[in-house]
Design a protein around this motif. Structure first.
Motif, PDB file in Angstrom:
ATOM      1  N   TYR A 144      -9.130  28.348  -5.578  1.00 22.70           N
ATOM      2  CA  TYR A 144      -8.700  26.986  -5.238  1.00 22.70           C
ATOM      3  C   TYR A 144      -7.898  26.985  -3.934  1.00 22.70           C
ATOM      4  N   VAL A 145      -7.935  25.828  -3.257  1.00 25.12           N
ATOM      5  CA  VAL A 145      -7.061  25.556  -2.119  1.00 25.12           C
ATOM      6  C   VAL A 145      -6.163  24.388  -2.511  1.00 25.12           C
ATOM      7  N   HIS A 146      -4.862  24.583  -2.460  1.00 27.07           N
ATOM      8  CA  HIS A 146      -3.920  23.521  -2.771  1.00 27.07           C
ATOM      9  C   HIS A 146      -3.879  22.517  -1.606  1.00 27.07           C
ATOM     10  N   ALA A 194      -3.812  21.299 -11.253  1.00 28.20           N
ATOM     11  CA  ALA A 194      -3.009  22.103 -12.177  1.00 28.20           C
ATOM     12  C   ALA A 194      -1.700  21.360 -12.345  1.00 28.20           C
ATOM     13  N   GLY A 195      -1.577  20.549 -13.418  1.00 29.33           N
ATOM     14  CA  GLY A 195      -0.436  19.659 -13.554  1.00 29.33           C
ATOM     15  C   GLY A 195      -0.506  18.572 -12.497  1.00 29.33           C
ATOM     16  N   ALA A 222      -3.673   3.269  -6.626  1.00 30.76           N
ATOM     17  CA  ALA A 222      -3.239   4.549  -7.186  1.00 30.76           C
ATOM     18  C   ALA A 222      -4.314   5.603  -6.949  1.00 30.76           C
ATOM     19  N   LEU A 223      -3.875   6.831  -6.661  1.00 32.32           N
ATOM     20  CA  LEU A 223      -4.770   7.976  -6.505  1.00 32.32           C
ATOM     21  C   LEU A 223      -4.450   8.983  -7.600  1.00 32.32           C
ATOM     22  N   ASP A 224      -5.480   9.390  -8.362  1.00 31.77           N
ATOM     23  CA  ASP A 224      -5.215  10.377  -9.397  1.00 31.77           C
ATOM     24  C   ASP A 224      -5.089  11.767  -8.768  1.00 31.77           C
ATOM     25  N   ASN A 225      -4.889  12.778  -9.603  1.00 27.80           N
ATOM     26  CA  ASN A 225      -4.663  14.137  -9.097  1.00 27.80           C
ATOM     27  C   ASN A 225      -5.945  14.921  -8.878  1.00 27.80           C
ATOM     28  N   GLY A 226      -7.078  14.256  -9.062  1.00 26.41           N
ATOM     29  CA  GLY A 226      -8.340  14.923  -8.795  1.00 26.41           C
ATOM     30  C   GLY A 226      -8.897  15.653 -10.006  1.00 26.41           C
ATOM     31  N   GLN A 227     -10.052  16.277  -9.830  1.00 27.79           N
ATOM     32  CA  GLN A 227     -10.760  16.933 -10.935  1.00 27.79           C
ATOM     33  C   GLN A 227     -10.262  18.357 -11.207  1.00 27.79           C
ATOM     34  N   ASN A 228      -9.537  18.926 -10.262  1.00 28.11           N
ATOM     35  CA  ASN A 228      -9.192  20.350 -10.367  1.00 28.11           C
ATOM     36  C   ASN A 228      -7.696  20.607 -10.381  1.00 28.11           C
TER      37      ASN A 228
END
Length: 326
Positions: free
Chosen positions: A264-266, A250-251, A242-248
């Motif tokens: 930010y860069v999406h 937005a939802g 599993a990969l989480d959504n990272g530290q930054n």
């Protein structure tokens, strides 16, 4: 006449028997990163009765171990099997250094049984001697498959062969071998089962960074690149990455951040090169599932920075946490 008949009668012989206790060779849960060494012990007792004037008995013995019921004719190495017939290599040695494979008399592959000589007095009520023996077992490093393994060394897969020599007075010479010479002899067995458990396990994790490179000015077209996750899991081990959504984030939107700013860069991470299957952290939904092979497996993470995006110049970064469940 009676005296002459007694002097000419054939010499009487006592009865010598030899029996073994049952060895054990249980490796328990083996190490999946190196060697697993265990020992098993058993004893053999030779007993002579039936002739009150017998002074000494000598026994020459061979202790042989074959390939076992699950061995399939393999000796170098031997093998155990699990419920799905996966093989686990192991070996049985006769020395603590584990340099001499415990073999079988007459076997072309491992013709080296353990040899033993018994030499004991036999007074009026009989005599006996007990010798102790050790099985030195080893499971070497290999491509492991999870499961419970066994190999039963029963029936003809062990052999205790001996010849004995005895005489009324004095000490007889040893028989020529464990199958010839002396007064008589016979054979028996010392059955045992080799057992081991290979755990479900994943280890040796290595990841590479996902670098989208340099984009001059406006991000006007999708920017794609890849990174990898490498791990080694025992065979038949079901795993989920599993990969989480990272530290930054937005939802559920992953974002790289410019330093400590609010810029930010999406971006997104995918399981396939087509970048249609998002790689997330929910097992059974968007986490990646697979099965271990016993060797290193490399998984590719497919990244994309979607267009269009207009952001200030600078170096953007994020950190993803990888969770492996097995």
């Amino acid at each position: 006449a009676a005296l002459l008949a007694a002097l000419s009668a054939p010499a009487a012989h006592a009865v010598t028997t030899c029996t073994a206790t049952q060895p054990t060779l249980n490796f328990g849960t083996v190490s999946v990163t190196g060697l697993t060494d265990v020992t098993g012990s058993f004893s053999v007792t030779c007993n002579t009765v039936g002739l009150s004037l017998l002074a000494q008995a000598r026994v020459r013995m061979c202790l042989s171990i074959g390939d076992g019921l699950s061995g399939g004719g393999q000796y170098l190495p031997r093998r155990m099997l699990n419920a799905t017939s996966d093989a686990l290599a192991f070996q049985i040695y006769s020395d603590p250094a584990r340099s001499q494979v415990w073999g079988q008399r007459g076997n072309a592959s491992v013709p080296n049984p353990v040899l033993a000589d018994f030499d004991y007095a036999v007074p009026v009520l009989g005599g006996s001697q007990t010798l102790n023996f050790t099985l030195y077992g080893r499971v070497p490093a290999q491509g492991f498959t999870a499961g419970t393994y066994a190999n039963a060394f029963t029936g003809t897969h062990t052999a205790l062969e001996f010849r004995y020599a005895e005489q009324l007075l004095g000490t007889p010479p040893f028989p020529a071998s464990c199958t010839s010479g002396g007064n008589a002899g016979t054979s028996g067995t010392f059955p045992f089962t080799a057992m081991a458990t290979v755990p479900a396990d994943c280890r040796s994790y290595v990841t590479t960074d996902l670098n989208f490179g340099t984009v001059p000015g406006l991000i006007a077209a999708d920017v794609d690149n890849t990174s990898t996750i490498t791990m080694t899991c025992t065979g038949r081990t079901a795993w989920t990455v599993a990969l989480d959504n990272g530290q930054n984030a937005a939802g559920s939107v992953r974002r790289m951040r410019l330093g400590a700013t609010a810029d930010y860069v999406h971006y997104e991470l995918y399981q396939t090169a087509a970048r249609t299957q998002r790689w997330g952290n929910t097992p059974g939904t968007d986490a990646l599932a697979g099965t271990g092979t016993g060797s290193a497996q490399t998984l590719t993470v497919y990244g994309r920075v979607p267009a269009p995006q207009a952001v200030p110049a600078g170096s953007y970064a994020d950190t993803i946490t990888v969770t492996v469940t097995y």
